[in-house]
Design an enzyme around this catalytic site. Structure first.
Site, PDB file in Angstrom:
ATOM      1  N   ARG A 117       0.850  -3.697 -13.283  1.00 42.82           N
ATOM      2  CA  ARG A 117      -0.366  -3.540 -12.582  1.00 42.82           C
ATOM      3  C   ARG A 117      -1.220  -4.658 -12.374  1.00 42.82           C
ATOM      4  O   ARG A 117      -2.349  -4.349 -11.412  1.00 42.82           O
ATOM      5  CB  ARG A 117      -1.026  -2.400 -13.329  1.00 42.82           C
ATOM      6  CG  ARG A 117      -0.624  -1.280 -13.709  1.00 42.82           C
ATOM      7  CD  ARG A 117      -0.803  -0.359 -14.885  1.00 42.82           C
ATOM      8  NE  ARG A 117      -2.115   0.518 -14.281  1.00 42.82           N
ATOM      9  CZ  ARG A 117      -2.134   1.676 -13.893  1.00 42.82           C
ATOM     10  NH1 ARG A 117      -0.862   2.157 -13.678  1.00 42.82           N
ATOM     11  NH2 ARG A 117      -3.175   2.318 -13.547  1.00 42.82           N
TER      12      ARG A 117
ATOM     13  N   GLU B 239       9.695   9.928   9.975  1.00 46.57           N
ATOM     14  CA  GLU B 239      10.397   9.768   9.018  1.00 46.57           C
ATOM     15  C   GLU B 239      11.016  10.695   8.147  1.00 46.57           C
ATOM     16  O   GLU B 239      11.966  10.462   7.605  1.00 46.57           O
ATOM     17  CB  GLU B 239       9.773   8.580   8.112  1.00 46.57           C
ATOM     18  CG  GLU B 239       9.332   7.433   8.883  1.00 46.57           C
ATOM     19  CD  GLU B 239       8.714   6.414   7.921  1.00 46.57           C
ATOM     20  OE1 GLU B 239       9.008   5.173   7.669  1.00 46.57           O
ATOM     21  OE2 GLU B 239       7.591   6.766   7.534  1.00 46.57           O
TER      22      GLU B 239
ATOM     23  N   LYS C 232      14.325   1.299   1.936  1.00 45.76           N
ATOM     24  CA  LYS C 232      13.143   0.706   1.634  1.00 45.76           C
ATOM     25  C   LYS C 232      12.673  -0.634   2.336  1.00 45.76           C
ATOM     26  O   LYS C 232      11.630  -0.777   2.647  1.00 45.76           O
ATOM     27  CB  LYS C 232      12.875   0.946   0.143  1.00 45.76           C
ATOM     28  CG  LYS C 232      11.267   0.441  -0.356  1.00 45.76           C
ATOM     29  CD  LYS C 232      10.405   1.613   0.077  1.00 45.76           C
ATOM     30  CE  LYS C 232       8.952   1.248  -0.253  1.00 45.76           C
ATOM     31  NZ  LYS C 232       8.071   2.128   0.272  1.00 45.76           N
TER      32      LYS C 232
ATOM     33  N   HIS D 113      -2.107   9.625  31.472  1.00 43.98           N
ATOM     34  CA  HIS D 113      -1.294   8.805  32.065  1.00 43.98           C
ATOM     35  C   HIS D 113       0.338   8.983  31.754  1.00 43.98           C
ATOM     36  O   HIS D 113       1.264   8.252  32.130  1.00 43.98           O
ATOM     37  CB  HIS D 113      -1.599   7.293  31.951  1.00 43.98           C
ATOM     38  CG  HIS D 113      -3.009   6.896  32.401  1.00 43.98           C
ATOM     39  ND1 HIS D 113      -3.250   6.605  33.630  1.00 43.98           N
ATOM     40  CD2 HIS D 113      -4.072   6.786  31.835  1.00 43.98           C
ATOM     41  CE1 HIS D 113      -4.399   6.188  33.648  1.00 43.98           C
ATOM     42  NE2 HIS D 113      -5.018   6.493  32.633  1.00 43.98           N
TER      43      HIS D 113
ATOM     44  N   GLU E 290       0.741   5.826  13.159  1.00 44.94           N
ATOM     45  CA  GLU E 290       1.246   6.003  11.711  1.00 44.94           C
ATOM     46  C   GLU E 290       1.535   7.412  11.125  1.00 44.94           C
ATOM     47  O   GLU E 290       2.454   7.623  10.579  1.00 44.94           O
ATOM     48  CB  GLU E 290       0.287   5.091  10.600  1.00 44.94           C
ATOM     49  CG  GLU E 290       0.689   5.573   9.228  1.00 44.94           C
ATOM     50  CD  GLU E 290       1.900   4.779   8.694  1.00 44.94           C
ATOM     51  OE1 GLU E 290       2.170   5.190   7.642  1.00 44.94           O
ATOM     52  OE2 GLU E 290       2.310   4.229   9.456  1.00 44.94           O
TER      53      GLU E 290
ATOM     54  N   LYS F 148       5.177   8.911  10.302  1.00 43.53           N
ATOM     55  CA  LYS F 148       5.261   9.647   8.690  1.00 43.53           C
ATOM     56  C   LYS F 148       5.932  10.900   9.200  1.00 43.53           C
ATOM     57  O   LYS F 148       6.898  11.404   8.290  1.00 43.53           O
ATOM     58  CB  LYS F 148       3.990   9.758   8.148  1.00 43.53           C
ATOM     59  CG  LYS F 148       3.384   8.589   7.533  1.00 43.53           C
ATOM     60  CD  LYS F 148       4.223   8.276   6.238  1.00 43.53           C
ATOM     61  CE  LYS F 148       4.178   6.510   5.721  1.00 43.53           C
ATOM     62  NZ  LYS F 148       4.861   5.972   6.733  1.00 43.53           N
TER      63      LYS F 148
ATOM     64  N   TRP G  84      -8.378  -6.380 -14.056  1.00 43.66           N
ATOM     65  CA  TRP G  84      -8.708  -7.004 -12.914  1.00 43.66           C
ATOM     66  C   TRP G  84     -10.009  -7.135 -12.364  1.00 43.66           C
ATOM     67  O   TRP G  84     -10.653  -5.991 -12.197  1.00 43.66           O
ATOM     68  CB  TRP G  84      -7.555  -6.585 -11.812  1.00 43.66           C
ATOM     69  CG  TRP G  84      -7.406  -7.805 -10.671  1.00 43.66           C
ATOM     70  CD1 TRP G  84      -8.045  -7.894  -9.926  1.00 43.66           C
ATOM     71  CD2 TRP G  84      -6.244  -8.514 -10.665  1.00 43.66           C
ATOM     72  NE1 TRP G  84      -7.813  -8.954  -9.030  1.00 43.66           N
ATOM     73  CE2 TRP G  84      -6.352  -9.482  -9.621  1.00 43.66           C
ATOM     74  CE3 TRP G  84      -5.136  -8.692 -11.276  1.00 43.66           C
ATOM     75  CZ2 TRP G  84      -5.495 -10.408  -9.026  1.00 43.66           C
ATOM     76  CZ3 TRP G  84      -4.277  -9.700 -11.039  1.00 43.66           C
ATOM     77  CH2 TRP G  84      -4.338 -10.580  -9.884  1.00 43.66           C
TER      78      TRP G  84
ATOM     79  N   ASN H 162     -10.962   1.907 -15.916  1.00 41.95           N
ATOM     80  CA  ASN H 162     -10.327   1.721 -14.509  1.00 41.95           C
ATOM     81  C   ASN H 162     -11.134   2.153 -13.247  1.00 41.95           C
ATOM     82  O   ASN H 162     -11.689   3.306 -13.608  1.00 41.95           O
ATOM     83  CB  ASN H 162      -8.994   2.266 -14.480  1.00 41.95           C
ATOM     84  CG  ASN H 162      -8.057   1.543 -15.505  1.00 41.95           C
ATOM     85  OD1 ASN H 162      -8.253   0.577 -16.127  1.00 41.95           O
ATOM     86  ND2 ASN H 162      -6.681   2.305 -15.651  1.00 41.95           N
ATOM     87  N   GLY H 163     -11.138   1.595 -12.117  1.00 43.96           N
ATOM     88  CA  GLY H 163     -12.020   1.941 -11.242  1.00 43.96           C
ATOM     89  C   GLY H 163     -13.383   1.373 -10.870  1.00 43.96           C
ATOM     90  O   GLY H 163     -13.419   0.163 -11.243  1.00 43.96           O
TER      91      GLY H 163
ATOM     92  N   CYS I 143      -6.156  -1.444 -13.183  1.00 43.78           N
ATOM     93  CA  CYS I 143      -6.223  -2.061 -14.662  1.00 43.78           C
ATOM     94  C   CYS I 143      -5.368  -1.053 -15.480  1.00 43.78           C
ATOM     95  O   CYS I 143      -5.026   0.100 -15.064  1.00 43.78           O
ATOM     96  CB  CYS I 143      -7.719  -2.072 -15.137  1.00 43.78           C
ATOM     97  SG  CYS I 143      -8.579  -2.893 -14.063  1.00 43.78           S
TER      98      CYS I 143
END
Length: 606
Positions: free
Chosen positions: A27, A485, A601, A501, A478, A482, A74, A98-99, A2
């Site tokens: 947002r 990357e 991106k 293995h 992941e 990272k 929101w 917010n939160g 928010c």
């Protein structure tokens, strides 16, 4: 995610509040409102829907006050409606937030027992009442806010406006960002520099745990311990750019730190946190589905891989997970009663779009998990599940990844309920567990100094292994991605059970092995793999929780201890240390973190 704006101005602030809120529309929101002081008295205007609805109310009933706060909401607790829109108010103050306040039920019960009456379904209103109770007992506004903040569990940003206090706004943050703007005889408070851009380019970003007392003569900041502190005032580029780095060195680390707020925003959209229910979007009938195909590329693929575990465990729905560049060419036979789910941050990924079109040709129902609603993938899908993560500038995805996990987890819970696998009690328990994720992510971010120190050692190696079991296996993949990357260190992720293995041949005293191992039902198996690494002199970096730390009984180079949490939510929280480890390693090595070599991106060609 928010939006918050606060102004201590010299002229009527209502139009300025609305203009600032327009800059925060990216947002996402479903209602908006402002509160101003009119000759010392609090007046609110709130409206469901778009800001034009609020503007129409303001045109019909202009406000002349020169102090005010505003908000785009929101919905988290309570449906989108005018009564649930912010600001929330008592006879003494108005507040925007917010939160998520995780312990709002307990606080509301306590307040109602003391005779307080509530007019909304939100978690935010408890904050207004807690501060009001203390003020009625004789506390000053600052004393009341400072005493209330430690009682709140969760991640949040808050702004308070007080009856009869024309030269006072108080703000506070824990997990969600908040910035102070400095003007000539005016002061401003906002979610980010974007909201403050029209008014000032002199910005100070509050540190986590800070609260701030604003008057027209300046701002006094207090840290989490209540000690008066100084925060650096910088010149922001928020007036010229849609987003800026704030007080962070790179967009990537800014986006890592945005994750508690982003994930809370996503979860609130797909979970009714007050009722303990998942909200499935219209057009997704999991009850009739006999199979789910998930396809994506890169980081989005790993989010889908985690979702495979969730859908199969929580909804007992068989899942095929494919890299989009393979899915589009292998001519997989797809069931007429199946669903295909495509995942793409940009919504323009070429291979993922081609996979969508193949699934469409096979008569599949298509669901798209995307961050850009106007994208090609979103337009061609039957059902769109938006991430609501806001712009992600860093090429290496961080907040979009955890937002994808949040959306997929909520959808899996809804599918489990729709298929009769989860009872109402089990659904509510899972919703409660995921509602705690923003706070847990906030706690994980506090480990950054330890992780930065570890990165100094990791930056000296050329190869690294990541291991995990269950949903920690995709997080290992992941983490390795990272590191590759942005630091250009060769790294590989493996299912821990695969160690013997083949990959075990790589283990020696020079090889760091990052083990992602929450203390879950698979922990003992992972410990066995760590023992195999230790026996060969491997350098173990263990990411676990207090129970895992105590049970591992293995020497490590470093043990990163996250809070205890339910097993279902670990992928979202454990993503943060692997992101931070990659980031700080890359910074030490001097690479271009936000735009690593050879990467784009959005991959819009094969």
């Amino acid at each position: 995610m928010c939006g918050i704006i606060g102004i201590l101005g010299l002229t009527p602030v209502a139009p300025l509040l609305v203009d600032a809120l327009k800059r925060l529309e990216y947002r996402g929101y479903d209602s908006a409102g402002i509160a101003t002081l009119e000759r010392g008295s609090l007046e609110r205007l709130r409206a469901e829907g778009k800001l034009r609805n609020l503007e129409a109310k303001l045109a019909a009933a202009p406000r002349l006050g020169i102090s005010g706060i505003g908000h785009t909401r929101w919905a988290t607790h309570g449906a989108p409606s005018e009564r649930n829109a912010h600001p929330h108010a008592t006879e003494r103050l108005a507040v925007v937030h917010n939160g998520i306040i995780e312990n709002f039920r307990e606080l509301r019960t306590e307040l109602e027992a003391a005779g307080r009456r509530f007019s909304s379904d939100t978690d935010t209103e408890v904050v207004a009442h807690l501060v009001t109770v203390l003020m009625e007992a004789g506390a000053t506004p600052h004393e009341a806010v400072a005493a209330t903040l430690p009682r709140l569990t969760g991640a949040f940003a808050l702004a308070f406006l007080f009856e009869g206090e024309d030269d006072l706004i108080i703000g506070a943050r824990r997990g969600s960002p908040l910035a102070v703007g400095y003007g000539a005889g005016e002061m401003f408070l906002g979610s980010d520099a974007i909201a403050l851009g029209p008014f000032t380019d002199e910005i100070a970003y509050l540190d986590d745990g800070d609260h701030v007392v604003l008057t027209r003569s300046g701002a006094q900041v207090f840290d989490e311990a209540g000690k008066a502190v100084e925060r650096t005032v910088t010149r922001s580029q928020g007036t010229t750019y849609v987003v800026d780095k704030g007080n962070h060195r790179h967009f990537m680390v800014k986006e890592i730190h945005e994750q508690p707020e982003v994930v809370g925003h996503a979860l609130a959209h797909y979970l009714d946190l007050a009722r303990g229910e998942a909200r499935l979007p219209e057009g997704l009938d999991f009850a009739k589905a006999d199979r789910l195909a998930i396809t994506a590329c890169g980081t989005a693929y790993y989010a889908g891989f985690v979702a495979k575990y969730w859908f199969e465990r929580l909804a007992r729905l068989p899942v095929d997970i494919d890299i989009a560049s393979e899915f589009r060419y292998r001519e997989q036979p797809l069931s007429k009663d199946g669903i295909t789910m495509v995942i793409s941050q940009s919504g323009e990924t070429a291979d993922t779009l081609a996979s969508l079109r193949y699934a469409r040709s096979e008569g599949q129902r298509i669901a798209a998990v995307v961050n850009v609603r106007e994208s090609t993938i979103a337009r061609e899908a039957d059902v769109v599940l938006p991430l609501l993560a806001g712009p992600e500038i860093g090429v290496a995805s961080t907040k979009a990844f955890t937002a994808q996990l949040a959306v997929l987890a909520a959808t899996a819970i809804g599918a489990g309920k729709a298929r009769g696998v989860l009872s109402g009690t089990e659904e509510a328990s899972l919703v409660r567990a995921f509602s705690e994720v923003p706070r847990l992510m906030h706690e994980a971010l506090k480990l950054e100094p330890q992780i930065e120190a570890l990165a100094r050692e990791l930056s000296k190696v050329r190869h690294c292994l990541y291991l995990g079991r269950g949903t920690s296996y995709p997080i290992a993949l992941e983490g390795a991605l990272k590191l590759k990357e942005i630091s250009y260190i060769h790294a590989e992720g493996y299912a821990a059970g695969e160690l013997k293995h083949g990959p075990i041949a790589l283990i020696d005293e020079e090889m760091p092995v990052v083990v992602i191992a929450p203390h879950d039902r698979l922990f003992e198996k992972t410990v066995s793999n760590m023992q195999e690494v230790a026996a060969r002199g491997g350098r173990i970096i263990l990411i676990t929780d207090p129970a895992g730390r105590d049970a591992a009984a293995i020497d490590t180079v470093e043990t990163i201890v996250l809070p205890a949490m339910p097993a279902a939510v670990t992928p979202l929280v454990y993503a943060i240390p692997v992101q931070l480890l990659a980031y700080h390693t890359a910074v030490i090595m001097g690479t271009d973190v936000d735009q690593p070599r050879n990467l784009a991106k959005s991959v819009t060609v094969e």
